[in-house]
Structures are given as structure tokens and as C-alpha cells.
Design a protein around this motif. Sequence first.
Motif, mmCIF file in Angstrom:
data_model
loop_
_atom_site.group_PDB
_atom_site.id
_atom_site.type_symbol
_atom_site.label_atom_id
_atom_site.label_comp_id
_atom_site.label_asym_id
_atom_site.label_seq_id
_atom_site.Cartn_x
_atom_site.Cartn_y
_atom_site.Cartn_z
ATOM 1 N N GLU A 139 4.410 16.088 -1.063
ATOM 2 C CA GLU A 139 3.864 15.504 -2.788
ATOM 3 C C GLU A 139 4.502 16.674 -3.807
ATOM 4 O OE1 GLU A 139 -0.924 14.940 -1.010
ATOM 5 O OE2 GLU A 139 0.466 16.135 0.566
ATOM 6 N N LYS A 148 -0.731 3.252 -5.767
ATOM 7 C CA LYS A 148 -1.665 3.881 -6.101
ATOM 8 C C LYS A 148 -1.230 3.167 -7.862
ATOM 9 C CE LYS A 148 -4.188 6.983 -3.225
ATOM 10 N NZ LYS A 148 -3.305 7.797 -2.861
ATOM 11 N N THR A 180 1.031 -1.005 0.045
ATOM 12 C CA THR A 180 -0.202 0.138 0.178
ATOM 13 C C THR A 180 0.546 1.024 0.239
ATOM 14 O OG1 THR A 180 -0.304 -0.126 2.830
ATOM 15 C CG2 THR A 180 -1.584 -1.343 1.376
ATOM 16 N N GLY A 181 0.415 2.718 -0.247
ATOM 17 C CA GLY A 181 0.874 3.718 -0.022
ATOM 18 C C GLY A 181 1.120 4.033 1.071
ATOM 19 N N ALA A 182 0.667 4.148 1.795
ATOM 20 C CA ALA A 182 0.761 3.820 3.645
ATOM 21 C C ALA A 182 2.295 3.447 3.456
ATOM 22 C CB ALA A 182 -0.107 3.999 4.306
ATOM 23 N N ASP A 198 6.344 12.317 -3.127
ATOM 24 C CA ASP A 198 5.562 11.045 -2.158
ATOM 25 C C ASP A 198 5.003 11.281 -4.294
ATOM 26 O OD1 ASP A 198 3.199 10.029 -2.474
ATOM 27 O OD2 ASP A 198 2.547 10.344 -0.406
ATOM 28 N N ILE A 236 2.779 8.598 -4.684
ATOM 29 C CA ILE A 236 1.102 7.852 -4.578
ATOM 30 C C ILE A 236 0.410 8.448 -5.847
ATOM 31 C CG2 ILE A 236 0.137 6.595 -3.180
ATOM 32 C CD1 ILE A 236 2.709 6.904 -1.442
ATOM 33 N N GLN A 237 0.339 9.885 -5.247
ATOM 34 C CA GLN A 237 -1.414 10.259 -6.403
ATOM 35 C C GLN A 237 -0.950 11.064 -7.735
ATOM 36 O OE1 GLN A 237 -5.412 12.522 -5.183
ATOM 37 N NE2 GLN A 237 -3.956 11.536 -3.736
ATOM 38 N N VAL A 269 5.177 5.052 2.200
ATOM 39 C CA VAL A 269 6.193 6.353 3.190
ATOM 40 C C VAL A 269 6.655 6.077 3.806
ATOM 41 C CG1 VAL A 269 5.168 8.100 4.119
ATOM 42 C CG2 VAL A 269 3.988 6.964 1.867
ATOM 43 N N PHE A 301 -1.146 14.956 2.492
ATOM 44 C CA PHE A 301 -1.578 13.574 3.184
ATOM 45 C C PHE A 301 -0.798 12.426 2.394
ATOM 46 C CE2 PHE A 301 -3.574 9.561 1.867
ATOM 47 C CZ PHE A 301 -4.745 9.588 3.267
ATOM 48 N N HIS A 302 0.063 12.034 3.303
ATOM 49 C CA HIS A 302 1.059 10.881 3.213
ATOM 50 C C HIS A 302 0.029 9.507 3.505
ATOM 51 C CE1 HIS A 302 3.741 13.192 1.827
ATOM 52 N NE2 HIS A 302 3.654 14.065 2.854
ATOM 53 N N GLY A 303 -1.077 9.219 3.985
ATOM 54 C CA GLY A 303 -1.720 7.767 4.116
ATOM 55 C C GLY A 303 -2.256 7.784 5.849
#
Length: 425
Positions: A198, A272, A109-111, A231, A233-234, A114, A145-147
Motif C-alpha cells: 500500500e 472502493k 470487491t477490493g479483496a 494496492d 484501493i484506499q 488483490v 491490510f489487503h482484505g
Amino acid sequence: MMETINSSKQAIELEDKYGAHNYHPLPVVLSKGEGVFLWDVEGKKYYDFLSAYSAVNQGHCHPRIKDALIEQAGTLTLTSRAFFNDVLGPFEKYITEYFGFDKVLPMNTGAEGVETALKIARKWGYEKKGVTENEAVIIVAENNFHGRTTTVISFSNDENARKNFGPYTPGFVKIPYDDIPALEKALENKNVVAFLVEPIQGEAGVFTPAEDFIRKASEACKAKNVLFIADEIQTGIARTGSLLAVCGNCTCEANCEKQTSYTQPDMLILGKAISGGFYPVSAVLANNDIMNVIKPGQHGSTFGGNPLGAKVAMTALEVVRDEKLALNARKLGKIFRQRMQILVDKYNILKLVRGKGLLNAVVVNDSEDSSTAWDMCVALKDNGLLAKPTHGNIIRFAPPLVMTEEQLHECCDIIEKVVKEFDKK
Ligand SMILES: *Cc1c(COP(=O)(O)O)cnc(C)c1O
């Protein structure tokens, strides 16, 4: 006995009764997806304008990724890392060459990605930079927002995400986003090992920083021997109109190290959309001098690097390149913002539109605690388009990147119709 769902109402009641209430979904129950479309239990068709928070950039149930998953699912799915498997090596070679790093550490997962980056940064700080043990500091941005892990929410400033989950993990300092002087000041502390950021703040409401923020932040970190951690991820995997948001305005589909607008982070976190929306995969990429601080037994995950995820991720990345999704996101993003800007100028109910590529948001002209954005999303749903408010009065618009120009215009027409209705209210 497994229950079959015959109506949306039935599905919502089951979730309400048996599931933890950790989400507040829009009242729509989906049962099928294909490309940019989703269908609910009653058979109503929608345009997806969330893409599972940008995890489905390649579109729903992409046939190539589906075939790769099915084939691998019938061959070998999980061995753990106690043994080698014959897909992980090829995946590691593929993804490191794709993004231009020496090494990758695969997670799920993304979290977790991180967390992995934070652990590597701290270890690097003690072993390579010479920071005194337990003194390492990591700089983060406000409204990040990082998880959802205990450490990650420790440095969130979203009260809802934090309250009553303490005590919090120490070792983090917050600075305003897109603020180079504040970063330079924070970097004066010699215990700083990393800056985690981010490139565009997605969850916070698609905040796009100044054009040169990433480059300047990376340079400021380099000057102080501090790791610059992106980050993505998004924002990554073509979402913002280039392969990565740190690619800036580079239009090439692959690693564009040679382009002037590319800033190579010391660590890159992906999640993601490297799953293609099929199977959770996350990854941390770094060069040898950083990644080699991790030795056997010091970090890992039972599922991280499993053959099924590795095969899916390789294929998902191949699709991004072969279908030129970054270019499409760039082209459609411009059209989308132009069309939204017309609405912003014309209707009082919208305050502004912002974003990059196909990661965009409109800010509704109402107080943060009003339900207008939510009500508009419900109306959009009724008109066949699914989007979700983020942080009160902001609506994020992030369709799968396989959308056509014609489809995008149809979607803009739907949004215009709803905006017009709400403007009159
Ligand atoms: C979604 C997201 C995460 C967390 O990913 P999960 O897979 O939900 O754990 C981390 N950072 C950013 C920027 C994200 O958008």
C-alpha cells in the motif's frame, strides 16, 4: 414481512439479533446521505469523516453517478462474461487510458482485486520469469491490510484477523514497511515474483512512508525482474491529493506518466471509490506482457465487468476529473493537518497528526488498549461528526473529497471542541 425502522434502537437490536457480529459499529443508525452529510434515523445531521473507508470520495448519492446507475439499471444490468456487453468495452478503454495501462481485469470487491493481482503475479512468475512451479514468493509489508480472504489474511499480522482461520496460504514473506534495505535483502531470493504494498498504509493507521519509498521500491523490484504491485484501493482515486498515491506530488487529474514524481506500478489494484459508493467495482490494471498470462477460463467472476458496475465506475471516475477532487483533497488536507497540528501542540491528549491529502489520522496520547479514541469518536458523533478509531488509539479522518473549505473549518472546530473536553478529563 419486511420491518420498517422507526428508531435507531430498533435497528441496532435487529442487527444484534439477526446479523453476524463481525463488526463493532459506532452506535449511530444512518438513513440518508448527501454530499459530505449523513442523517440518522432520528433526523440528526452529521459530517461524514470516514467516507465508507474512502469508497465515497465523490460524496454521498452523487447526482451524476446516481443518474448513470438508474439509467443503466433500467437498460441492462448483468449478462455474465459468457457474452459480450456494450458497456464493458467502453469502460475498459476509459479506465486504461485514464490510468495509463494496456489492460484491465474487472472484479467486484477490493479483496478480489488483490487475489487477482496475486494470481497474475504467480502465473507471470512461472511463465515469464521462469520460477519453478509452486516455488513463487511474494513480498508483503508488515501491518498490511489487503482484505479478508483466506489467502490475504494468511500474510496479515493482525492476530484478530488471522487467529483460527488457518491453515494459511504459503508463499509470502513479510518485511517492515518503508524499509528499502529490507526489501533489497528479500529481493535476493530468485523465487520472488512480486512485492505487494500500500503506498500509504490506511488501516494500520495512515502510515505515510518516506517521500522516495515508492520510487525506490519500484526501482529495486525492476532491478530483480520482480513485479511492483500497488494496492491503491484506499489511497487511489484522488484521496491523497493526487489521482493515485504513486503519483507523488503530481497535481494533474489524469494519468501523469510524464511527471517526474509518478511511479508506474507493474500492477495497480483499485476498488472502493471507483464505485462512487454506489455499486462494488474493483479492477487490476497492467500492461500486456503481464496481463496476457491470463487465458480464457483461468480467472473470472460472474459479476466482474457487468454493465451496471462498468457504467457506474466510468461515471465515478469522470466526476473525480471534472470536479478536480485531487486538487481539492490536496488543498483541504494541508489546512486540516495545520489545524490538527495546532491541537497537537496545545493539548496533551493528542500525540501527533499525519497523512496526505484527505487521508489523515491523529494518534491519541493514551495506551493502545485504552478506550479513549473510541470515547472521543462517540463524543464527535454527539457533536455531529462521524469518524472511527483504527487500531486502538488512532482516529482516521477521511471526509468525502467534495467538502468545501468552510465546511472543513467547521469540522475542525467540532474536533477542537471534543479534544478540549477530553484534555481536561
Ligand atoms: C479496503 C481495502 C481492501 C479490501 O477491499 P474490500 O472491498 O473490503 O474487499 C484491500 N486493500 C486495501 C488497501 C483496502 O483499504
